[in-house]
Design a protein around this motif. Sequence first.
Motif, short mmCIF file in Angstrom:
data_model
loop_
_atom_site.label_atom_id
_atom_site.label_comp_id
_atom_site.label_asym_id
_atom_site.label_seq_id
_atom_site.Cartn_x
_atom_site.Cartn_y
_atom_site.Cartn_z
N ALA A 1 8.36 -6.04 6.86
CA ALA A 1 8.24 -7.44 6.43
C ALA A 1 6.79 -7.85 6.27
CB ALA A 1 8.93 -8.35 7.44
N ALA A 2 5.90 -6.88 6.07
CA ALA A 2 4.48 -7.15 5.84
C ALA A 2 3.91 -6.06 4.95
CB ALA A 2 3.73 -7.21 7.16
N GLY A 3 4.33 -6.09 3.68
CA GLY A 3 3.86 -5.11 2.72
C GLY A 3 4.99 -4.55 1.88
N LEU A 4 5.93 -3.84 2.52
CA LEU A 4 7.04 -3.26 1.78
C LEU A 4 7.90 -4.35 1.12
CD1 LEU A 4 8.25 -0.39 4.14
CD2 LEU A 4 6.96 -0.17 2.01
N ASP A 5 8.01 -5.49 1.77
CA ASP A 5 8.87 -6.56 1.25
C ASP A 5 8.37 -7.12 -0.07
OD1 ASP A 5 6.68 -7.50 2.81
OD2 ASP A 5 7.60 -9.49 2.97
N HIS A 6 7.06 -7.00 -0.36
CA HIS A 6 6.50 -7.51 -1.61
C HIS A 6 6.49 -6.46 -2.72
CE1 HIS A 6 5.24 -10.91 0.85
NE2 HIS A 6 4.90 -11.54 -0.27
N GLY A 7 6.72 -5.22 -2.37
CA GLY A 7 6.81 -4.17 -3.38
C GLY A 7 5.50 -3.48 -3.68
N PRO A 8 5.56 -2.38 -4.45
CA PRO A 8 4.37 -1.58 -4.73
C PRO A 8 3.46 -2.25 -5.76
CG PRO A 8 6.26 -0.70 -5.92
CD PRO A 8 6.78 -1.81 -5.05
N GLY A 9 2.15 -2.18 -5.50
CA GLY A 9 1.18 -2.67 -6.45
C GLY A 9 1.10 -4.17 -6.59
N GLU A 10 1.79 -4.90 -5.74
CA GLU A 10 1.82 -6.36 -5.84
C GLU A 10 0.88 -7.00 -4.81
OE1 GLU A 10 3.43 -8.08 -8.09
OE2 GLU A 10 4.31 -6.28 -8.99
N PRO A 11 0.39 -8.22 -5.09
CA PRO A 11 -0.38 -8.92 -4.07
C PRO A 11 0.46 -9.09 -2.81
CG PRO A 11 -0.60 -10.01 -6.20
CD PRO A 11 0.46 -8.96 -6.36
N GLY A 12 -0.10 -8.74 -1.68
CA GLY A 12 0.66 -8.78 -0.43
C GLY A 12 1.63 -7.63 -0.28
N GLY A 13 1.63 -6.72 -1.26
CA GLY A 13 2.52 -5.56 -1.22
C GLY A 13 1.81 -4.33 -0.66
N TYR A 14 2.14 -3.17 -1.21
CA TYR A 14 1.57 -1.94 -0.66
C TYR A 14 1.28 -0.95 -1.77
CZ TYR A 14 5.89 0.69 -1.44
OH TYR A 14 6.95 1.32 -2.04
#
Length: 314
Positions: free
Chosen positions: A137-150
């Motif tokens: 819930a701190a990175g993976l939830d926003h998806g790859p290459g996205e702001p706040g993501g991973y």
Amino acid sequence: MIAAAAVQKPKALRRGSRFAPIAPASPSHAEPIEAGKQELVRLGFVPSKQMILSPEGYFAGSGKDRRREFLTALQDPDCDALIATRGGYGSVYLLDEGMPDNLPSLKPLVGFSDITSLQIYLWQTHRWTGFYGPMIAAGLDHGPGEPGGYDQESFLKALMQTSSTWTIPLQAEALQLGSTEGIVLGGAMTLFEATIGTPWELETDGAILMLEDRAMKPYQIDRVLMHLKHAGKFSKIRGLVLGDFPDCEPPVAGSPSVRDVCTRILSPLRIPIVYGAPIGHTARSILTIPLGVRARLSAEGSGTLEILEPAVIE
């Protein structure tokens, strides 16, 4: 100097490997947890069912229950890796409850922020490699290459690659030019600082030290860096990778920034230093940095970290 021969590496993950979500620190909300689990599924992994904890204030559960969740995941033969749901605060209470001298089994632990406490403990007491990267819930939830993501590439390579070197573009800037080799260690700087005086105090001789954090005023970062300096934690390190320190703006216009503070205190070390990498707390896509492995830091241009040995084995 860190003894490389003593390093313990978990088995590499593959498609179908099972991740056990754990909550060693603060509670999270159902929606981002579900989004993060779905991202694991998209990557070809299987998230296990998580133990139900009863939140207590800013903890996801009691210290005993969070410790039991952690040890149960390590013992579960159907679990291949552990990943934290989020950080916050509380991982140190698992250590306060006491850990067995011999842990059930060696598995990757992925996370950042408060998870630094567990990662440093596992390195100092068992020489386990670690994985400083996104959480459910701190990175993976926003998806790859996205702001706040991973960053998907570094996440998969850190956990799955068992041969050859690979390079992580640090997307930063060089504060002190140069190139160096060492063992990658570190994490959230206040959690690293908190190990001083404990049985699992982080030894930094020969390290490429990684430091990051968030929501601190520049003078507070100054105070932590000076403490680490006076405690001897910089005396024999070989390089520094610094995060981009979000929400750490100067309280008064024109007063020193975090970059100014880092330049003033750390440049006299005369070692390669990069500043502004998207590690841990960042508004950009979080890189996954393997801990406890040899690497080559190049502090030129936007900086690179070449991983010279895998963090996992066949």
